[in-house]
Motif scaffolding. Structure first.
Motif, PDB file in Angstrom:
ATOM      1  N   ARG A   1     -43.024 -25.644 -22.294  1.00  0.00           N
ATOM      2  CA  ARG A   1     -42.115 -24.573 -22.738  1.00  0.00           C
ATOM      3  C   ARG A   1     -42.559 -23.221 -22.215  1.00  0.00           C
ATOM      4  N   GLU A   2     -43.864 -22.970 -22.249  1.00  0.00           N
ATOM      5  CA  GLU A   2     -44.373 -21.686 -21.756  1.00  0.00           C
ATOM      6  C   GLU A   2     -44.104 -21.527 -20.264  1.00  0.00           C
ATOM      7  N   LEU A   3     -44.335 -22.583 -19.511  1.00  0.00           N
ATOM      8  CA  LEU A   3     -44.100 -22.520 -18.069  1.00  0.00           C
ATOM      9  C   LEU A   3     -42.627 -22.305 -17.767  1.00  0.00           C
TER      10      LEU A   3
ATOM     11  N   GLN B   1     -52.364 -33.959  -8.032  1.00  0.00           N
ATOM     12  CA  GLN B   1     -52.906 -32.609  -8.110  1.00  0.00           C
ATOM     13  C   GLN B   1     -52.774 -32.137  -9.547  1.00  0.00           C
ATOM     14  N   VAL B   2     -53.872 -31.691 -10.136  1.00  0.00           N
ATOM     15  CA  VAL B   2     -53.909 -31.385 -11.562  1.00  0.00           C
ATOM     16  C   VAL B   2     -54.408 -29.966 -11.788  1.00  0.00           C
ATOM     17  N   VAL B   3     -53.758 -29.258 -12.705  1.00  0.00           N
ATOM     18  CA  VAL B   3     -54.275 -27.983 -13.215  1.00  0.00           C
ATOM     19  C   VAL B   3     -54.274 -28.074 -14.733  1.00  0.00           C
ATOM     20  N   ASP B   4     -55.088 -27.243 -15.376  1.00  0.00           N
ATOM     21  CA  ASP B   4     -55.167 -27.327 -16.830  1.00  0.00           C
ATOM     22  C   ASP B   4     -54.741 -26.051 -17.535  1.00  0.00           C
ATOM     23  N   THR B   5     -54.142 -25.089 -16.805  1.00  0.00           N
ATOM     24  CA  THR B   5     -53.627 -23.885 -17.452  1.00  0.00           C
ATOM     25  C   THR B   5     -52.210 -23.614 -16.974  1.00  0.00           C
ATOM     26  N   VAL B   6     -51.426 -22.999 -17.846  1.00  0.00           N
ATOM     27  CA  VAL B   6     -50.058 -22.620 -17.479  1.00  0.00           C
ATOM     28  C   VAL B   6     -50.073 -21.588 -16.358  1.00  0.00           C
TER      29      VAL B   6
END
Length: 260
Positions: free
Chosen positions: A14-16, A243-248
């Motif tokens: 939702r934030e993204l 490919q992975v990220v852990d922050t918005v």
């Protein structure tokens, strides 16, 4: 249409969606539809799977949908335990030739919590049920707070050695333990309310999935110091080449770079 598809259902999704919408990027969020009244993000929202686009085949259906809607990129921001859609997204994006990013909140680490040595790891919900059965049969542990979601409650239906408080957003529909109460509730939760819940209900064992994030972690901050055993279902494996990220913020940057 040229848009970014977010496979959502999480606060991060939702934030993204909000950030991309504010940046003038067309975004579509897809929700699985498992919650009766989900929190909706800004922008276009579709609810339900993609099997209808390919006679029930979710991977082919999603691949077809990506082509038909000219999707430029996909962000898988689903729950860490939504293993099926994550696998489908990886394969569909590969087939469609569409860039894919996994936005995945970090897992909880027992070393970060007081009483982390009271964690009992389980590699599946069935293994968690076995842990609970052992804990409640072998000693004075009897009251269990179950917070793994309505679809997993049936795994504990055969346990008669414990009394369960089952906290869910929507009521379970499958078989349930002989002794249970249902608590309909939705996070976020704070430490004061979680302390009251655990102490007022004399909870001995807490069962949770390693969802990560701040929304539901307060129970773990409280449970250890209260001498509560914590059964934690570990996350399922995900495709190794994602490919992975852990922050918005990192996901937002990737989206801007990808569609720019």
């Amino acid at each position: 249409m040229n848009a970014i598809l977010i496979l959502g259902g999480t606060g991060e999704g939702r934030e993204l969606a909000g950030l991309l919408h504010d940046a003038g990027i067309e975004v579509i969020t897809s929700l699985a539809g498992r919650v009766a009244q989900p929190r909706l993000p800004v922008g276009e929202v579709r609810i339900g799977g993609f099997g209808q686009y390919a006679s029930g085949d979710g991977v082919t259906g999603l691949t077809n949908w990506l082509h038909e809607n000219n999707i430029q990129a996909v962000v898988d921001a689903t729950h860490p335990f939504a293993a099926t859609i994550t696998d489908h997204a990886a394969e569909a994006a590969r087939r469609a030739g569409v860039p894919l990013l996994r936005l995945r909140r970090p897992a909880w680490d027992p070393a970060d919590f007081p009483g982390g040595d009271r964690w009992h790891h389980a590699d599946s919900i069935e293994a968690a049920a076995q842990q609970v059965s052992h804990l409640t049969t072998a000693g004075d542990r009897e009251r269990v707070l179950l917070t793994t979601g309505r679809q997993d409650a049936s795994a504990f239906a055969g346990i008669d050695s414990a009394s369960f408080l089952i906290r869910v957003v929507d009521a379970p529909t499958g078989p349930l333990p002989p002794r249970h109460e249902i608590l309909r509730s939705r996070g976020p939760y704070d430490t004061d309310s979680e302390r009251r819940l655990l102490t007022d209900n004399h909870i001995d064992v807490l069962v949770t999935k390693n969802s990560g994030g701040a929304l539901t972690r307060a129970k773990l901050d409280i449970a250890g110091p209260l001498d509560i055993d914590i059964v934690v279902v570990d996350r399922p494996a995900e495709p190794a080449d994602m490919q992975v990220v852990d922050t918005v913020a990192d996901a937002h940057t990737w989206c801007l770079d990808t569609v720019g």
